[in-house]
Design an enzyme around this catalytic site. Sequence first.
Site, PDB file in Angstrom:
ATOM      1  N   ARG A 176       7.518  -0.828  10.645  1.00  0.00           N
ATOM      2  CA  ARG A 176       7.293  -2.027  11.557  1.00  0.00           C
ATOM      3  C   ARG A 176       7.735  -3.375  11.155  1.00  0.00           C
ATOM      4  O   ARG A 176       8.331  -3.294  10.089  1.00  0.00           O
ATOM      5  CB  ARG A 176       5.558  -2.158  11.609  1.00  0.00           C
ATOM      6  CG  ARG A 176       5.230  -2.525  10.372  1.00  0.00           C
ATOM      7  CD  ARG A 176       3.661  -3.085  10.060  1.00  0.00           C
ATOM      8  NE  ARG A 176       3.389  -3.512   8.884  1.00  0.00           N
ATOM      9  CZ  ARG A 176       3.147  -2.835   7.714  1.00  0.00           C
ATOM     10  NH1 ARG A 176       2.853  -1.628   8.152  1.00  0.00           N
ATOM     11  NH2 ARG A 176       2.750  -3.559   6.851  1.00  0.00           N
ATOM     12  N   LYS A 186       2.925  10.178   3.282  1.00  0.00           N
ATOM     13  CA  LYS A 186       3.698   9.715   2.440  1.00  0.00           C
ATOM     14  C   LYS A 186       4.432  11.045   1.432  1.00  0.00           C
ATOM     15  O   LYS A 186       5.217  10.622   0.540  1.00  0.00           O
ATOM     16  CB  LYS A 186       2.499   9.173   1.377  1.00  0.00           C
ATOM     17  CG  LYS A 186       1.507   8.033   2.139  1.00  0.00           C
ATOM     18  CD  LYS A 186       2.661   7.186   2.671  1.00  0.00           C
ATOM     19  CE  LYS A 186       1.789   6.093   4.055  1.00  0.00           C
ATOM     20  NZ  LYS A 186       2.609   5.365   4.579  1.00  0.00           N
TER      21      LYS A 186
END
Length: 456
Positions: A298, A122
């Site tokens: 995704r 992140k």
Amino acid sequence: MMQPQQRFDTVLIANRGEIALRVVRACREMGLKAVVVCSEADRDSAYARSADQSICIGPSTVSKSYLNQNAILLAARLTGAGAVHPGYGFLSENTRFSAAVEGAGLTFIGPDADAIATMGDKIAAKSAMVAAGVPCVPGPDTELPSEPSAIWAIAAEIGYPVIVKAAGGGGGRGMRVVLDEADLLEAVSLTREEARKAFGTPALYMEKFLQHPRHIEIQVLCDTHGNAVWLGHRDCSMQRRHQKVVEEAPAPGISDTLIGPVGAACVKACQQIGYRGVGTFEFLYEDGAFYFIEMNTRLQVEHPVTEETSGVDIVQQQLRVAQGEVLSMAQGDVTCNGHAIECRINAEDPATFMPSAGLITALELPVGEGIRVDTHVEAGYKVSPYYDSLIAKLIVHGRDRADAMQRTRAALASFKLEGIATNLPLLRELFDDGAFAKGETDIHYLEKWLKTRVAA
Ligand code: MV4
């Protein structure tokens, strides 16, 4: 390194449930053969039957089936598949799996391992976004140092409240809110230890804690030739314990002038990274401003609301860009029509949220213009306790939000599912809520509503 693109005529679907069926449908529509892998519990399921071929790869436990990388690669080799579609969850954002698929000479339907790794870290993700001009939450895009004085200085610079997040976290895991400096060091050391155990890295970062944001996300689609578009936005604020319950497109009350530059920055970020496939930029939205928090690499559960409003078949597009095709649309071709709402129908107790397994004795799906149900279940289907409780998605497309909501109410009323407990009663009640109808919600709304509502 850009992988050389190769055409394929058979796709192995490394997933189960509604999304396996959704990908089978896209393959069919494009003249591709679909192979599904399944566990022993899923042998007789609709998606196993619907594929050209299904291969049982192991027992019900996910670690021995849907997460078993070697078994999946072996199934791909045995069936002559040229590509692997990971769906969502399971191995969809697994760097090692993407690399292993490509290492076996197959196409991974998703970004390359480097892009997955960057977005999985992140801190790396945030710094890539800063570099591309995507607006981020105030706070450094670097790892938190270990000296107490340096940690205090960063928090003081940001201003309390702050949130300490694990670089390896995401989706609500590995984070802690700190209201004032007295609690800072303990919060940092607790989060660090959790991160070390859960993610294998103790790296942390710090941000301003936003107290009443909405969760708004931007869908992108990229080919391998440097072309990228964004397909509009979704509001996914209606969630409980980081599980989304209702999603809608577009996000209510967000003007094109406000979000246009943010979408353009997302596209630019994709081009800078050399991103391929579909992706989702997650933002917090508060007081008229957007703040990037994470990127998902995704296909997402809620992709249908974007399909309904943009008219783009996102799963077909995934397959096309994976074949090396040039994007068939430019940004100017993308338009958003009407409003779409998705309700996640879960096999769970509507009061306790405990998963409910068992036999579906009767099922009658709502029908009508603009009504879509993505599901793998049918009457006589046995919901297994081994998997996610999502059993169906009701997607309703209307001319505007009020129309979509009214038609969702009607569709929920005629949705008949018997034999097991579901959250249908809760959804029906939620759609009668006045503040939700007005679009006056944030990420805390549903949990507050669940505490205070008068049980019907
Ligand atoms: C935040 C935040 C407030 N401020 N970051 C939770 C999931 C993960 N994706 C990031 N999350 C949050 N990050 C800052 N700087 C609040 C949340 C958050 C949240 C975000 C999106 C949807 C639901 C949420 C529920 C609780 C907290």
